[in-house]
Design a protein around this motif. Structure first.
Motif, PDB file in Angstrom:
ATOM      1  N   SER A 119     -13.614   9.557   8.422  1.00 28.97           N
ATOM      2  CA  SER A 119     -12.509  10.334   8.993  1.00 28.97           C
ATOM      3  C   SER A 119     -11.285   9.443   9.125  1.00 28.97           C
ATOM      4  O   SER A 119     -11.389   8.215   9.216  1.00 28.97           O
ATOM      5  CB  SER A 119     -12.907  10.872  10.362  1.00 28.97           C
ATOM      6  N   SER A 120     -10.131  10.085   9.122  1.00 27.46           N
ATOM      7  CA  SER A 120      -8.887   9.332   9.218  1.00 27.46           C
ATOM      8  C   SER A 120      -8.863   8.478  10.485  1.00 27.46           C
ATOM      9  O   SER A 120      -8.471   7.311  10.458  1.00 27.46           O
ATOM     10  CB  SER A 120      -7.719  10.305   9.199  1.00 27.46           C
ATOM     11  N   THR A 121      -9.343   9.054  11.598  1.00 33.10           N
ATOM     12  CA  THR A 121      -9.347   8.324  12.870  1.00 33.10           C
ATOM     13  C   THR A 121     -10.122   7.023  12.748  1.00 33.10           C
ATOM     14  O   THR A 121      -9.659   5.951  13.158  1.00 33.10           O
ATOM     15  CB  THR A 121     -10.014   9.179  13.964  1.00 33.10           C
ATOM     16  N   ASN A 122     -11.329   7.124  12.180  1.00 30.72           N
ATOM     17  CA  ASN A 122     -12.165   5.931  12.099  1.00 30.72           C
ATOM     18  C   ASN A 122     -11.564   4.893  11.156  1.00 30.72           C
ATOM     19  O   ASN A 122     -11.629   3.694  11.424  1.00 30.72           O
ATOM     20  CB  ASN A 122     -13.575   6.301  11.657  1.00 30.72           C
ATOM     21  N   LEU A 123     -10.979   5.364  10.048  1.00 29.26           N
ATOM     22  CA  LEU A 123     -10.389   4.403   9.110  1.00 29.26           C
ATOM     23  C   LEU A 123      -9.173   3.715   9.727  1.00 29.26           C
ATOM     24  O   LEU A 123      -8.931   2.531   9.466  1.00 29.26           O
ATOM     25  CB  LEU A 123     -10.025   5.093   7.796  1.00 29.26           C
ATOM     26  N   GLN A 145      -2.305  -2.011  19.280  1.00 36.28           N
ATOM     27  CA  GLN A 145      -2.880  -0.756  19.756  1.00 36.28           C
ATOM     28  C   GLN A 145      -2.096   0.463  19.290  1.00 36.28           C
ATOM     29  O   GLN A 145      -2.686   1.446  18.850  1.00 36.28           O
ATOM     30  CB  GLN A 145      -2.912  -0.740  21.300  1.00 36.28           C
ATOM     31  N   VAL A 146      -0.780   0.432  19.407  1.00 35.98           N
ATOM     32  CA  VAL A 146      -0.031   1.680  19.243  1.00 35.98           C
ATOM     33  C   VAL A 146       1.156   1.607  18.286  1.00 35.98           C
ATOM     34  O   VAL A 146       1.841   2.597  18.104  1.00 35.98           O
ATOM     35  CB  VAL A 146       0.491   2.182  20.614  1.00 35.98           C
ATOM     36  N   TRP A 147       1.407   0.443  17.703  1.00 32.32           N
ATOM     37  CA  TRP A 147       2.580   0.388  16.829  1.00 32.32           C
ATOM     38  C   TRP A 147       2.205   0.760  15.410  1.00 32.32           C
ATOM     39  O   TRP A 147       1.393   0.085  14.770  1.00 32.32           O
ATOM     40  CB  TRP A 147       3.211  -1.006  16.864  1.00 32.32           C
ATOM     41  N   ARG A 152      -2.631  11.238   8.293  1.00 35.03           N
ATOM     42  CA  ARG A 152      -3.118  12.511   8.841  1.00 35.03           C
ATOM     43  C   ARG A 152      -3.399  12.371  10.327  1.00 35.03           C
ATOM     44  O   ARG A 152      -3.328  13.340  11.075  1.00 35.03           O
ATOM     45  CB  ARG A 152      -4.390  12.941   8.107  1.00 35.03           C
ATOM     46  N   THR A 153      -3.759  11.172  10.773  1.00 38.51           N
ATOM     47  CA  THR A 153      -3.870  10.964  12.220  1.00 38.51           C
ATOM     48  C   THR A 153      -2.779   9.989  12.657  1.00 38.51           C
ATOM     49  O   THR A 153      -1.619  10.349  12.665  1.00 38.51           O
ATOM     50  CB  THR A 153      -5.261  10.464  12.619  1.00 38.51           C
ATOM     51  N   ARG A 154      -3.148   8.743  12.962  1.00 33.88           N
ATOM     52  CA  ARG A 154      -2.162   7.880  13.586  1.00 33.88           C
ATOM     53  C   ARG A 154      -1.258   7.157  12.588  1.00 33.88           C
ATOM     54  O   ARG A 154      -0.134   6.824  12.898  1.00 33.88           O
ATOM     55  CB  ARG A 154      -2.861   6.873  14.497  1.00 33.88           C
ATOM     56  N   GLY A 155      -1.785   6.882  11.410  1.00 36.28           N
ATOM     57  CA  GLY A 155      -0.923   6.268  10.408  1.00 36.28           C
ATOM     58  C   GLY A 155      -1.285   4.824  10.095  1.00 36.28           C
ATOM     59  O   GLY A 155      -2.371   4.345  10.433  1.00 36.28           O
ATOM     60  N   VAL A 156      -0.358   4.137   9.426  1.00 41.45           N
ATOM     61  CA  VAL A 156      -0.586   2.753   8.994  1.00 41.45           C
ATOM     62  C   VAL A 156      -0.081   1.820  10.088  1.00 41.45           C
ATOM     63  O   VAL A 156       1.086   1.881  10.467  1.00 41.45           O
ATOM     64  CB  VAL A 156       0.175   2.471   7.683  1.00 41.45           C
ATOM     65  N   SER A 157      -0.950   0.952  10.598  1.00 41.35           N
ATOM     66  CA  SER A 157      -0.539   0.096  11.713  1.00 41.35           C
ATOM     67  C   SER A 157       0.258  -1.097  11.200  1.00 41.35           C
ATOM     68  O   SER A 157       0.036  -1.588  10.088  1.00 41.35           O
ATOM     69  CB  SER A 157      -1.768  -0.392  12.467  1.00 41.35           C
ATOM     70  N   TRP A 158       1.182  -1.541  12.029  1.00 48.22           N
ATOM     71  CA  TRP A 158       1.952  -2.744  11.667  1.00 48.22           C
ATOM     72  C   TRP A 158       1.038  -3.949  11.558  1.00 48.22           C
ATOM     73  O   TRP A 158       1.271  -4.871  10.787  1.00 48.22           O
ATOM     74  CB  TRP A 158       3.050  -2.996  12.694  1.00 48.22           C
TER      75      TRP A 158
END
Lengths: 416, 270
Positions: A66-70, A189-191, A253-259
């Motif tokens: 799932s997108s979340t887990n990835l 965590q969130v960026w 689709r969920t949070r995206g690509v993290s910095w």
């Protein structure tokens, strides 16, 4: 495109009639298949391994891919991946560093102590931690070069000594928490990269690949050297673009690509360039292949060893900071347990030889993806670390066995 | 015959005069004279312990001699380090070749002197590599394979090509054919002849009398650290050289026979 396609005088290098030059896309695919059959496996085993591991875990638990887990995976793999990147450098020079776990732990503790206990700015904390990491590497280099202590022993000593330093820094506190509103924690965590920028980065990466390949092709043509066909280069670039765009789309689709993940990829590319396209990087490979030959070629071998140790410990320190930021704390167990061996296993699974001189920066990226996928999949299945250790151990064994078999095959087929 | 009289220093690109090297109580080299002219192959032969390796190391700058002078292009020089010798124009190909087997041919050729250190110029290096190998008419089909995949003769070719990168005037070959098969030996001998045609002075250390007679112009014999004769390769027999190497001729009977048979193997016995 025509400028590349127009037939010029036959290239200098494939004039030897014994040499078959690949023609067109089909020819290139056939040549690649022949390389693999001969044992020049490159990245293939680790990519195949990732496919197998992902298929199995997806079959066992639908949330694995799932997108979340990835997205979580793309965070969790970074600290270990940065450490594995350092291990690649030191393995290429034909040495080993067994203390990266402790060094990352001491660096996490240093960051937390400077930031929280002494209330200094974050940037200073990071600089102090990375600089101490580099200093540790320099000390290893001196002990190895001046006193001839095998790197295995020097870093085994370091493993203990810096674990002690980590405990001393924390002094009875189980953990030092890093405030949630600090940039360090937010980074891990969130960026996230904004959606449009992430697509732009994907296009830029594929475009860059094409441009570099194109320029190289043109220069080779002008110099009268053989260059692979334009169609092949275009096909590769398009494939890369498709894969990157799909990955970005899926993560978005969920949070995206993290910095944090972008930082890791940038580090991998930076180390890749240094190793493959500078005299310094060439000298690391040379020293790992044949130190005496490198010395006679005028390479300052002790300096190369020291640089490799410094790169490894510096990257381990950076990895430790990222562990702390991911956890929002530095505790007594940061960097302990299996971090050391996982980092080394990641480098080796990715295709870096334990005997020096073979491997690349991408080994760290792919190897850590394997290790972290296993860990993530088993966590989703609610299996504890006992299973994780056993399975990771088995995968490492398979990877090394495959590498040995491939090496024999390369010998037999004259591919070194 | 003989032995060519010591040439004038101006004629030789590299000359040694009275070189001595002592290791503790052992005199490894005593009063060694040697001349190499441009476009000439000088073979240095001798038994084990005759001082061949020590002589190579003196010439390549690894050892500094205790006494004697080294003249390069007629000027007295000091060879303090391998780098100094290399910069001056004396290149050495060691017996173990010193190649990195994990690197490909062009990486080995340019090892330590890559073009554009911070952004390696692979294209220019590959072009230069082909030019060098073509000059030697080397039979290496592709530069992209690691050296581990090459045959012994091809590796020797790569090692020799690498020594030519700095445009040296003298090239030292330490046992270039020692580990090679028949065909590969022939390839390397061709290569040595090509070096001579290109006007280089070649010093070749060898054990193999056939190879020596095949390519050398002159043969310098060392025995127990001393000069034991310099012969013209064209008209000396293997037996004479072997006799000089082993000292078999160095007894009363042989000296008498030698006096009788007119100077067939004039010696420079000290």
């Amino acid at each position: 495109m025509t400028s590349l396609d127009t037939p010029v005088a036959p290239a200098t290098d494939p004039q030897d009639e014994r040499l078959a030059a690949p023609q067109g896309i089909g020819g290139n695919i056939r040549a690649a298949a022949r390389r693999v059959r001969d044992g020049d496996l490159g990245m293939l085993p680790v990519v195949a391994g990732i496919v197998v591991i992902w298929t199995i875990f997806q079959a066992l638990n639908q949330t694995f891919l799932s997108s979340t887990n990835l997205v979580n995976l793309s965070f969790d793999m970074v600290p270990l991946g940065v450490i594995a990147l350092g291990i690649v450098c030191v393995l290429l020079a034909g040495q080993i560093d067994l203390s990266v776990g402790s060094v990352s732990g001491v660096s996490a503790a240093t960051t937390a102590v400077v930031m929280v206990r002494y209330e200094q700015p974050m940037v200073l904390a990071i600089l102090v931690a990375v600089a101490s990491g580099c200093l540790i590497g320099w000390i290893y280099g001196q002990a190895f070069n001046r006193f001839g202590v095998p790197s295995f022993v020097v870093t085994l000593g370091g493993l203990l000594a810096f674990l002690g330093a980590q405990l001393w820094l924390l002094r009875g506190q189980n953990a030092i928490n890093i405030p949630y509103d600090s940039a360090l924690v937010k980074f891990a965590q969130v960026w996230f990269v904004p959606g449009w920028l992430s697509y732009l980065l994907a296009v830029a990466a594929a475009g860059g690949f094409l441009a570099v390949g194109w320029a190289r092709s043109l220069r080779r043509r002008r110099a009268g050297l053989f260059s692979s066909s334009v169609q092949w280069l275009l096909a590769q670039s398009l494939l890369l673009l498709a894969v990157l765009l799909f990955a970005v789309y899926y993560l978005n689709r969920t949070r995206g690509v993290s910095w944090m993940f972008v930082l890791f990829v940038a580090l991998v590319l930076g180390v890749h360039y240094t190793l493959g396209h500078t005299r310094f990087g060439r000298s690391i490979y040379a020293v790992g292949g044949n130190a005496e030959a490198a010395r006679r070629a005028g390479i300052d071998v002790p300096r190369v060893y020291t640089s490799a140790f410094v790169m490894c410990s510096g990257l381990a320190a950076l990895g430790g900071i990222l562990f702390a930021s991911r956890l929002a704390a530095a505790n007594q167990s940061t960097g302990t347990a299996d971090v050391n061996l996982n980092a080394i296993a990641a480098a080796v699974i990715g295709g870096t030889s334990l005997f020096g001189g073979r491997g690349s920066a991408f080994a760290a990226l792919l190897g850590v993806l394997v290790i972290q996928s296993i860990s993530s999949g088993l966590t989703l299945l609610n299996l504890d670390s006992s299973y994780r250790f056993m399975i990771t151990g088995a995968v490492l064994l398979v990877a090394v066995a495959l590498d040995s078999a491939a090496r024999r095959s390369r010998r037999a087929h004259g591919r070194g | 015959m003989t032995a060519s009289a010591p040439r004038a220093a101006t004629d030789a690109v590299l000359s040694l005069r009275g070189i001595c090297k002592q290791f503790g109580a052992v005199a490894a080299l005593t009063d060694i004279d040697l001349d190499v002219a441009a476009g000439e192959v000088v073979a240095v032969v001798g038994d084990n312990g005759a001082g061949k390796s020590t002589l190579v190391k003196v010439l390549s700058g690894v050892y500094t001699p205790d006494a004697g002078t080294i003249l390069f292009r007629g000027e007295e020089v000091r060879l303090d380090s391998p780098a100094a010798a290399h910069d001056m124009g004396i290149a050495t190909v060691y017996q173990d070749l010193a190649l990195c087997e994990n690197l490909d041919v062009k990486a080995n050729l340019f090892l330590g002197q890559e073009l554009r250190p911070w952004m390696l110029d692979d294209v220019a290096m590959e072009k230069d590599s082909w030019r060098l190998l073509r000059e030697l008419s080397a039979k290496i089909p592709t530069l992209d394979v690691p050296v581990a995949a090459l045959s012994g003769g091809q590796r020797q070719t790569v090692a020799i090509a690498r020594s030519l990168l700095g445009n040296p005037e003298v090239i030292l070959l330490d046992e270039p054919t020692a580990a090679l098969g028949v065909a590969q030996t022939a390839e390397v001998l061709d290569l040595i002849e090509r070096l001579r045609e290109n006007g280089l002075g070649v010093v070749m250390i060898s054990h193999n009398m056939e190879d020596v007679r095949a390519v050398a112009d002159r043969v310098a014999v060392l025995r127990l650290g001393r000069n034991n004769g310099v012969f013209d390769a064209a008209d000396v027999s293997s037996e004479d050289v072997v006799a000089a190497i082993t000292g078999a001729a160095d007894n009363v009977v042989a000296r008498r026979a030698a006096r009788r048979a007119a100077p067939r193997t004039e010696k420079e016995v000290p």
